[in-house]
Write a protein that holds these residues in place. Structure first.
Motif, mmCIF file in Angstrom:
data_model
loop_
_atom_site.group_PDB
_atom_site.id
_atom_site.type_symbol
_atom_site.label_atom_id
_atom_site.label_comp_id
_atom_site.label_asym_id
_atom_site.label_seq_id
_atom_site.Cartn_x
_atom_site.Cartn_y
_atom_site.Cartn_z
ATOM 1 N N ARG A 188 0.812 -1.223 0.000
ATOM 2 C CA ARG A 188 0.000 0.000 0.000
ATOM 3 C C ARG A 188 0.839 1.264 0.000
ATOM 4 N NH1 ARG A 188 -3.599 -1.729 5.182
ATOM 5 N NH2 ARG A 188 -4.872 -3.390 4.244
ATOM 6 N N ARG B 22 0.928 4.370 -1.980
ATOM 7 C CA ARG B 22 1.496 4.121 -3.305
ATOM 8 C C ARG B 22 0.667 4.768 -4.410
ATOM 9 N NH1 ARG B 22 5.035 0.189 -5.146
ATOM 10 N NH2 ARG B 22 5.113 -0.689 -3.038
ATOM 11 N N SER B 23 -0.648 4.726 -4.258
ATOM 12 C CA SER B 23 -1.530 5.267 -5.299
ATOM 13 C C SER B 23 -1.433 6.782 -5.424
ATOM 14 C CB SER B 23 -2.984 4.865 -5.014
ATOM 15 O OG SER B 23 -3.390 5.356 -3.741
ATOM 16 N N ASP B 24 -0.912 7.461 -4.383
ATOM 17 C CA ASP B 24 -0.832 8.922 -4.390
ATOM 18 C C ASP B 24 0.564 9.438 -4.741
ATOM 19 O OD1 ASP B 24 -3.439 8.841 -3.517
ATOM 20 O OD2 ASP B 24 -2.939 9.191 -1.413
ATOM 21 N N THR B 25 1.482 8.549 -5.101
ATOM 22 C CA THR B 25 2.890 8.902 -5.218
ATOM 23 C C THR B 25 3.139 10.130 -6.082
ATOM 24 O OG1 THR B 25 3.560 6.604 -4.887
ATOM 25 C CG2 THR B 25 5.160 8.083 -5.900
#
Length: 279
Positions: A206, A251-254
């Motif tokens: 995540r 991770r999705s907002d990196t």
């Protein structure tokens, strides 16, 4: 040894085995292996049909299992759901010929084909609907066209397969399922260690680690962008007035976070994967 049930095939199997590997456990090298003893970690893995795992664990024959929430509920096993494992997500819905059904009550007195007759039967009973369930082991979307059912209850992703059979989704969601960790009872010796390892894998999937340099006067604003799980790690740099910051970021907002930090004034922004964690 801790005795653990693992799916031997199907959509849950590959991800479950990979999760065990990333958790530091021995996994099978041959798909024909049914039992793998991991003496280093004092556990023994039993590769079983996904539909049978809840029954084995619920009976106490095995201590722990990885299976789907749908399979657990359909089995009526007394096994305990301990934690969702963030993979194998699926949604169960009703579907029927286009224009024929619009509401759950429209299923009263009709035939419904499904591979999960216990799960669907319990759902209909809770909502006061009396329908005849037709148990099929697969390809239930063909049941209406072949005349063995009037509607179906099945896993839906995009709905394309159902539409290709002239069916449309209607009524409420039956169940949002996912892969779950189950246990025969509370207080199993060694269970907490196994659970923490799986949680560590989920955290590693995540989140990423983000490092960046920042003028000291911007720290408060930067912390609002990257608060981390508790708070970021902050260290002084040789260049007076600058700080090095490290924080865990979803991770999705990196890329969005990197853009925000750069606009704020951060530089040398680096992202590293997390291979294991204990939170």
């Amino acid at each position: 040894m801790l005795r653990i049930a693992v799916p031997n095939k199907g959509t849950l199997s590959e991800t479950a085995v990979q999760m065990l590997h990333e958790s530091g456990y021995a996994t099978r090298r041959d798909s024909k292996e049914l039992i793998v003893a991991d003496t280093r970690n004092d556990v023994e893995f039993f590769y079983l049909r996904p539909r049978d795992i809840a029954t084995y664990v619920g009976s106490g024959a095995l201590d722990i299992g990885i299976t789907g929430r749908d399979l657990l509920l359909d089995s009526h096993s007394p096994a305990l759901e301990v934690e969702a494992l963030d993979f194998g997500g699926s949604t169960f819905r009703f579907a029927g010929p286009a224009g024929r059904f619009s509401d759950l009550k429209d299923l009263e007195g009709v035939r419904v084909a499904t591979s999960y007759d216990t799960l669907v039967g319990d759902f209909l009973e809770r909502h006061g609907v009396n329908a005849t369930l037709v148990r099929l082991d697969g390809a239930v979307e063909s049941a209406v066209r072949l005349g063995v059912a009037d509607a179906v209850a099945d896993v839906v992703s995009t709905g394309t397969t159902l539409r290709n059979q002239g069916l449309e989704i209607f009524g409420p969601v039956i169940l949002e399922s996912t892969g779950v960790l189950i246990a025969a009872r509370d207080g199993i010796p060694g269970f907490s260690t196994f659970q923490r390892r799986l949680q560590g894998v989920m955290v590693a999937r995540r989140y990423v680690l983000m490092d960046y340099d920042l003028p000291a006067e911007l720290l408060e604003k930067a912390t609002a962008v990257t608060p981390g799980l508790e708070s970021p790690t902050v260290s002084p740099l040789a260049d007076t007035g600058w700080l090095a910051v490290r924080a865990m970021v979803p991770r999705s907002d990196t890329n969005q976070v990197m853009d925000e930090l750069y606009e704020l004034g951060a530089r040398a922004i680096l992202v590293s994967p997390i291979h294991a964690a204990r939170i």
